[in-house]
Motif scaffolding. Structure first.
Motif, PDB file in Angstrom:
ATOM      1  N   ASP A 167      -0.286 -10.735 -16.017  1.00 42.84           N
ATOM      2  CA  ASP A 167       0.273 -12.167 -16.115  1.00 42.84           C
ATOM      3  C   ASP A 167      -0.309 -13.253 -15.118  1.00 42.84           C
ATOM      4  O   ASP A 167      -1.266 -12.842 -14.158  1.00 42.84           O
ATOM      5  CB  ASP A 167       1.798 -11.864 -15.352  1.00 42.84           C
ATOM      6  CG  ASP A 167       2.691 -11.083 -16.171  1.00 42.84           C
ATOM      7  OD1 ASP A 167       2.538 -11.149 -17.562  1.00 42.84           O
ATOM      8  OD2 ASP A 167       3.155 -10.082 -15.641  1.00 42.84           O
ATOM      9  N   ILE A 169      -0.977 -15.855 -12.404  1.00 41.46           N
ATOM     10  CA  ILE A 169      -1.024 -15.895 -11.112  1.00 41.46           C
ATOM     11  C   ILE A 169      -0.864 -17.347 -10.402  1.00 41.46           C
ATOM     12  O   ILE A 169      -1.549 -18.382 -10.870  1.00 41.46           O
ATOM     13  CB  ILE A 169      -1.840 -15.244 -10.215  1.00 41.46           C
ATOM     14  CG1 ILE A 169      -2.019 -13.740 -10.890  1.00 41.46           C
ATOM     15  CG2 ILE A 169      -1.631 -15.320  -8.690  1.00 41.46           C
ATOM     16  CD1 ILE A 169      -0.999 -12.869 -10.317  1.00 41.46           C
ATOM     17  N   SER A 173       3.734 -16.111  -7.025  1.00 37.57           N
ATOM     18  CA  SER A 173       3.583 -14.458  -7.641  1.00 37.57           C
ATOM     19  C   SER A 173       3.655 -13.576  -6.800  1.00 37.57           C
ATOM     20  O   SER A 173       3.146 -13.394  -5.663  1.00 37.57           O
ATOM     21  CB  SER A 173       2.432 -14.639  -8.312  1.00 37.57           C
ATOM     22  OG  SER A 173       2.209 -13.355  -8.903  1.00 37.57           O
TER      23      SER A 173
END
Length: 500
Positions: A167, A169, A173
Motif C-alpha cells: 500500500d 506510504i 503509515s
C-alpha cells in the motif's frame, strides 16, 4: 525519518518512456506543488504518466555510484570472473569480498527498488477508480503489476527477507518502519503480480521499450526457476518454469539476431531477441556502460574517461570452446582497437575486454552521447530456462536439446547430444555463463544453484569455500547482499543479514 518511498510529488512524472507517447517527457521538470496522492489520479492522462514514470527506475543498474562504480559492475565482480583496471576502491572490495553494508550499490538498488514499488503501489490503488477506457486501464495496471514484481524479484534475491509493502506510504503509515517478510511471502506476491500482468491485455511484444506479454511470461519463467532452487527449493516449480518458458518460445516473436553486433547498437534496440531493456536516448537519458568496459585509459574512444571497471578474467575467457564465434575478436570480446588519437596505430589491450558492450555510435563520435540500452531479458535466457527446467522435470528431451543447440549453432558450435541428466544440467549452466556472460545472470545463478564455475578445471563446483581465479574464496555471507547500513541505522525494526 527513514524514506522507503518518496511521495508522489517527489517523483518525476510526465508523459512517456522516452518521449514516444504524448508531448511531455518524463524527465522534464513539472510543477509538483499541487500534487498529492488523492488529487493526482483523476484522469487517463495522469494514470498514463504515473505508469510511464515507473520505467526510469529500470536504469538503476547503471546508476553512478562513484568513479567506475555501477550496480551492474558490482553484480559481476562478486562472482570472481572479472577484474577491475580502474581506480575504484569499492570495486576491489567486491572482488576480494571485503565489502561492508555501507557500500553504495547496496543503497542504490534498495532505494531505487522501493521508490519504484511505492509508485507502483499508488498506481495499483488509484487507477481502478479513474473513469477511463477500460482496456487502457487494464493495460496500465498490468504494467504496474509487472514493475512491482520486477523490483521485488531483485530485492528478494539480493537481500533475502525484505519488507513487503503493498500500500502507499505516507508519514502517518503504520508501515513507515517496516519489518522484513519471509522470502516465501515475497515470492508469492511476485507470482501473483505477474499472473495479474499476464491477463492485462498487453501486446505480445513491444518495440518501444514497454512491458509486453512476452516480457511478463519471460520474467515469470525466471521466477519459477529461481523458486525451484535455493533457498525455497520448491522443485515442483521446474515444470512451471519449463511450461512458462515454452509459452514464450511458442510465441515465435523473438528471433535470435544474425549478428552479435546487434546486441549493443542503436539500430536494434528493443528488437529481435531483446525482450525487455532499460531505455536510453541521447537527448534524454545516457549512461557510461561503454566507457566502463574499455581498459583504463586505452585511448580508443572519445570518452573523457575509459574506466576499465569490468575486465573479464583470462581464465573465464579460455573456457569458451574451440571455434566458438563468441570468443572471436570483436564478437563478445576484443583485445585491440585503433587509437582514437592516431588511427594508423592499433592499441593492444593485453586483456580480452568486453566488446559486447562497446557502443561504437558514441565511442567514435563526440557529437553522440552514450545511450545504448541496458538489456534485462533476452530470448537466449528463456531458451536456456526451458532447457534447464525441463531437464530437471523430465531429463534431456529433444525439445530441450533444440533450444540450447540453437544458441550453440549461432556460435558455430556442434550440437549437444547423448548426455545424461547430470551432464546436460552442467552443459546448460556453462552455456548460461558463456551466452549470458556479464549480463548480471551469473551471481543469481550462484544463489539458486549454490554452484560456481571452476574455470581452471572447466566444471561446476560448490560455491561455498571455493577459491576462484581471482584468488578469492567464496563465503556464505556473499550469497546475499547486506541491507544498506543507512536503512539499518534509520529503522530499528530491520535486522541485518548474517556476516554483514
Amino acid at each position: 525519518m527513514n524514506r522507503f518511498f518518496k511521495p508522489l510529488y517527489g517523483l518525476l512524472l510526465g508523459g512517456t518512456l522516452l518521449g514516444s507517447y504524448g508531448c511531455t517527457n518524463y524527465l522534464d521538470e513539472v510543477n509538483r506543488s499541487n500534487f498529492s496522492q488523492n488529487s493526482y489520479f483523476t484522469s487517463a492522462s495522469q494514470a498514463q504518466s504515473a505508469v510511464d514514470g515507473l520505467y526510469a527506475s529500470l536504469r538503476m543498474f547503471t546508476a553512478d555510484n562513484g568513479y567506475g562504480e555501477r550496480p551492474w559492475v558490482t553484480l559481476e565482480l562478486i562472482n570472481g570472473h572479472a577484474t577491475t583496471l580502474g581506480q575504484s576502491f569499492f570495486n576491489s572490495q567486491f572482488i576480494n569480498q571485503t565489502a561492508d553494508a555501507a557500500n553504495p550499490p547496496f543503497r542504490t538498488i534498495w532505494q531505487s527498488s522501493y521508490n519504484a514499488i511505492g509508485s507502483a503501489n499508488l498506481a495499483i490503488q488509484r487507477i481502478p477508480a479513474i473513469s477511463m477506457d477500460e482496456a487502457l486501464k487494464k493495460n496500465l495496471l498490468g504494467q504496474a503489476y509487472f514493475m512491482r514484481a520486477f523490483f521485488y524479484y531483485h530485492l528478494v534475491r539480493l537481500y533475502g527477507d525484505v519488507p513487503l509493502i503493498l500500500d502507499p506510504i505516507d508519514a502517518s503509515s503504520t508501515q513507515l518502519y517496516p519489518t522484513r517478510s519471509p522470502q516465501a511471502d515475497v515470492y508469492a506476491l511476485i507470482v501473483n503480480d505477474l499472473k495479474q500482468a499476464e491477463q492485462a491485455g498487453l501486446p505480445t511484444t513491444d518495440q518501444t521499450g514497454r512491458v509486453s506479454t512476452g516480457a511478463v511470461k519471460s520474467l515469470l519463467s525466471s521466477v519459477y526457476l529461481t523458486m525451484a532452487g535455493y533457498p525455497l527449493q520448491k522443485t515442483e516449480n521446474y515444470a512451471l518454469a519449463a511450461a512458462k518458458a515454452k509459452e514464450v518460445i511458442d510465441l515465435n516473436v523473438y528471433p535470435l539476431f544474425t549478428s552479435y553486433d546487434y546486441l549493443h547498437d542503436n539500430a536494434h534496440k528493443n528488437q529481435g531477441e531483446l525482450i525487455l531493456q532499460a531505455q536510453y536516448s541521447s537527448a534524454i537519458a545516457t549512461n557510461s556502460i561503454s566507457a566502463q568496459i574499455i581498459p583504463y585509459f586505452a585511448r580508443v574512444s572519445v570518452y573523457g574517461d575509459e574506466y576499465g571497471s569490468l575486465i573479464p578474467t583470462e581464465g573465464f575467457y579460455k573456457t569458451y570452446e574451440s571455434g566458438d564465434l563468441r570468443a572471436q575478436e570483436r564478437q563478445f570480446y576484443f583485445t585491440s582497437y585503433p587509437s582514437i588519437t592516431d588511427t594508423t596505430r592499433t592499441v593492444q589491450f593485453g586483456v580480452h575486454a568486453l566488446y559486447k558492450y562497446f557502443h561504437k555510435e558514441s565511442a567514435l563520435n563526440r557529437n553522440v552521447n552514450s545511450d545504448q540500452n541496458w538489456t534485462l531479458l533476452r530470448m537466449p535466457e528463456v531458451m536456456l530456462i526451458y532447457a534447464e527446467a525441463s531437464n530437471e522435470a523430465n531429463g534431456p528431451t529433444a525439445a530441450a536439446y533444440a533450444q540450447i543447440n540453437a544458441i550453440r549453432s549461432r556460435a558455430k558450435l556442434p550440437a549437444l547430444t547423448g548426455l545424461t541428466k547430470d551432464q546436460f544440467r552442467e552443459a546448460i549452466w556453462k552455456e548460461r555463463y558463456h551466452e549470458l556472460a556479464y549480463e548480471n545472470k551469473a551471481y543469481f545463478d550462484t544463489q539458486r544453484t549454490r554452484k560456481v564455475y571452476d574455470v581452471r578445471n572447466n566444471r561446476m563446483v560448490d560455491a561455498i569455500g571455493f577459491t576462484n581465479e581471482s584468488g578469492t574464496t567464496f563465503t556464505e555471507k556473499y550469497l546475499l547482499w547486506g541491507l544498506p547500513q543507512y536503512e539499518i541505522n534509520n529503522n530499528r525494526a530491520l535486522t541485518q543479514n548474517t556476516g554483514w
